[in-house]
Design an enzyme around this catalytic site. Sequence first.
Site, PDB file in Angstrom:
ATOM      1  N   HIS A  26      -7.887  -8.848 -10.797  1.00 15.88           N
ATOM      2  CA  HIS A  26      -6.687  -8.861 -11.623  1.00 15.88           C
ATOM      3  C   HIS A  26      -6.784  -9.800 -12.817  1.00 15.88           C
ATOM      4  CE1 HIS A  26      -3.532  -6.422  -9.336  1.00 15.88           C
ATOM      5  NE2 HIS A  26      -4.723  -6.092  -8.881  1.00 15.88           N
TER       6      HIS A  26
ATOM      7  N   SER B 146      -9.425  -3.613 -14.138  1.00 10.75           N
ATOM      8  CA  SER B 146     -10.506  -2.688 -13.809  1.00 10.75           C
ATOM      9  C   SER B 146     -11.381  -2.433 -15.027  1.00 10.75           C
ATOM     10  CB  SER B 146      -9.926  -1.356 -13.347  1.00 10.75           C
ATOM     11  OG  SER B 146      -9.239  -1.516 -12.139  1.00 10.75           O
TER      12      SER B 146
ATOM     13  N   LYS C 204      -1.757   8.024  -7.693  1.00 12.00           N
ATOM     14  CA  LYS C 204      -3.107   8.605  -7.667  1.00 12.00           C
ATOM     15  C   LYS C 204      -3.864   8.123  -6.421  1.00 12.00           C
ATOM     16  CE  LYS C 204      -7.109   9.405 -10.625  1.00 12.00           C
ATOM     17  NZ  LYS C 204      -7.814   9.054 -11.857  1.00 12.00           N
TER      18      LYS C 204
ATOM     19  N   GLU D  72     -27.246   2.117  13.665  1.00 12.68           N
ATOM     20  CA  GLU D  72     -26.250   3.032  13.137  1.00 12.68           C
ATOM     21  C   GLU D  72     -26.695   3.530  11.767  1.00 12.68           C
ATOM     22  OE1 GLU D  72     -24.270   4.205  15.412  1.00 12.68           O
ATOM     23  OE2 GLU D  72     -22.347   3.497  14.688  1.00 12.68           O
TER      24      GLU D  72
END
Lengths: 434, 255
Positions: free
Chosen positions: A213, A217, A241, A285
């Site tokens: 923040h 972005s 979204k 895994e």
Amino acid sequence: MSAPEFKNPVIRWIDYRLPVFSFMHHELNEYPTPRNLSYWWNFGSLAGIVLVVMIATGIVLAMHYTPHTAFAFESVERIMRDVNYGWLIRYLHMNGASAFFIVVFIHIFRGLYYGSYKSPRELLWIIGVVILLTMMATAFLGYVLPWGQMSFWGATVITNLFSAIPLIGEPIVTWLWGGFSVDNPTLNRFFSLHYLLPFVLVGVVIVHLMALHQHGSGNPVGIDTKGPQDSIPFHPYYTVKDMFGTGVFFLVYLWFVFYAPNFFGEPDNYIEANPLQTPPHIVPEWYFLPFYAILRAFTDDYPVYSWFLSWLMSAKLAGVIAMFGSILVLFFLPWLDRSPVRSARFRPLYRQFFWLLLIDCFVLGWVGANPAEGHFIWIGQVATTYYFAHFLVIVPLLGIFEKPRPLPTSIGEPVLKGGGGSTASAAARPMEKA
Amino acid sequence: MMRNAILAACVAALTAVASTASFAAEAVKIPNQEWTFDGLFGTFDRGALQRGFQVYNNVCAACHSLRLVAYRNLQEIGFSEDQVKEIAAAKETTDGPNDAGEMFQRPARPSDKFVSPFPNDNAARAANNGAFPPDLSLMVKARKGGVDYLHALMTGYKEPPPGVTVPEGMSYNAYFPGHAIAMPPPLSEGGVEYADKTKATVDQMSRDVSTFLAWAAEPEMEARKRLGVKVLLFLLILTGMLYAVKRKVWKDVKH
């Protein structure tokens, strides 16, 4: 960032004393987000949602689970058979781990493609790598808890890696085990740490969000926002979204939970751990397979080892260092990549190498799933070499020699002028012609 | 388009990685069988389950335990409460200590787990020429190929091909890893007299007991699939509505 006037007197009263509502208003309603984010930007919030699902289901599982070698396997089966909706909670948790890694791997590769690690987001990226490491530790610890054959032998193989450390290796392994083999003390501490680490993860995620923040972005074009025409408030645009993306994610995730709950698992883990019987083929895994392939690539005749490292350390130690190094190298990526251009859209060469790296990771995963014999050995060694070459050679050189395409002047401008169509085509088309 | 193609390629590659992970080192191809419990709406055939229980009880139970399943669970596959009591009571189990401080034998009750044929693993080995007959509760989930593998194994006993010798006391099985299996052919024509008069061929018994063991491994399967349909339908509608909301909110934003 002036505090908004709240109409509701109770909210005003609280906010005057504890400004949680101002905070939410600032971080959601005011928080400016680039208007051109694609769906690849959904995966960050998705990862956060999966973390919540994992913690919620994990807390319930812990209420019914018994961390003792004599009872662990049966207590998991009791959850599956006798606890109300226990099968659902356990399958959500089990498949949630795989979903978490899929989401986070996509999130990381999005960052690699669009240069999300570049200034001023280096710390954001580094914190992200810390999250990945914490996740991997948590997943490894959790996989041991059902006390199946793969739980036990996976734990034995991985903890034994530390014995490669010179001098103090063996004492470290004994200390990790709490004994002289993987046994009840190991299971107890793994359970304790498996419960602890997700909350550490929550803390690191909050720091990740704080760093996010600060500068907001990145975006597919990779240039900074230059004014209000380039950004839109996070709420409602990206909340809605993200909610839609979450719906799509849950459709896929729950399909596996309900119709193929053991797709990502190993059948051997439905056999109770037996220290006297080694499974013919121990595999981790799926999300650890590429790293497992890197670990096993280091044999005495692997040229990278025999030419450069054999005078210094054993092949086993080199493999262990390389396995951890494959993630640690990401810490340095912001400084290895000297290109000033963020988005691969404007980096014609980097874009090709990005896809090669992705293919390389799939090859590593495929090699990791197979026994270390025959062709798999050299394929794994080539893929390992390429992985490190990508970060240590190719990316630094591209920063010097690559000629990027010209960047658009702003995010909003081409969109608002061109009208219609996606930013991608609107922004990139004139450049491609030039 | 390009993006979709890349995405599809990634998904395909991921699937390939995952499936090589679970089928690595698989030498023999296990034939695919059709089961009533396949698919999105599959359910266990109650007749097959009850016949399968009969095969387990009369044949397999001589050596193989089923320690995670309780007698009371048999009511889920259509046995009545009285039938379950009767089935349980036919077995003796150890209980105690009693007021005198001694362990004692008593007939099993519906709340008991299936009584194991041997008191411990060593006893099981000792009675079976050193080989351990594994517990069958999770067998379908614990083997690559699952229920198909089980059926293939039970019907896969053959004469060894020329040049292959099987050690003394072992049998040749086309589907067992390494082919030399300590378990003698468990099923023989008419080996069980079915309560519902179904003809007890080897194939029939194998299918029935495989179905029974598939249920034993995943007793929640029917509930899981029933709930799955509802949840996914709900999510599909919700996601569609969220998409509409997203479109509406973003209507005026050029992007």
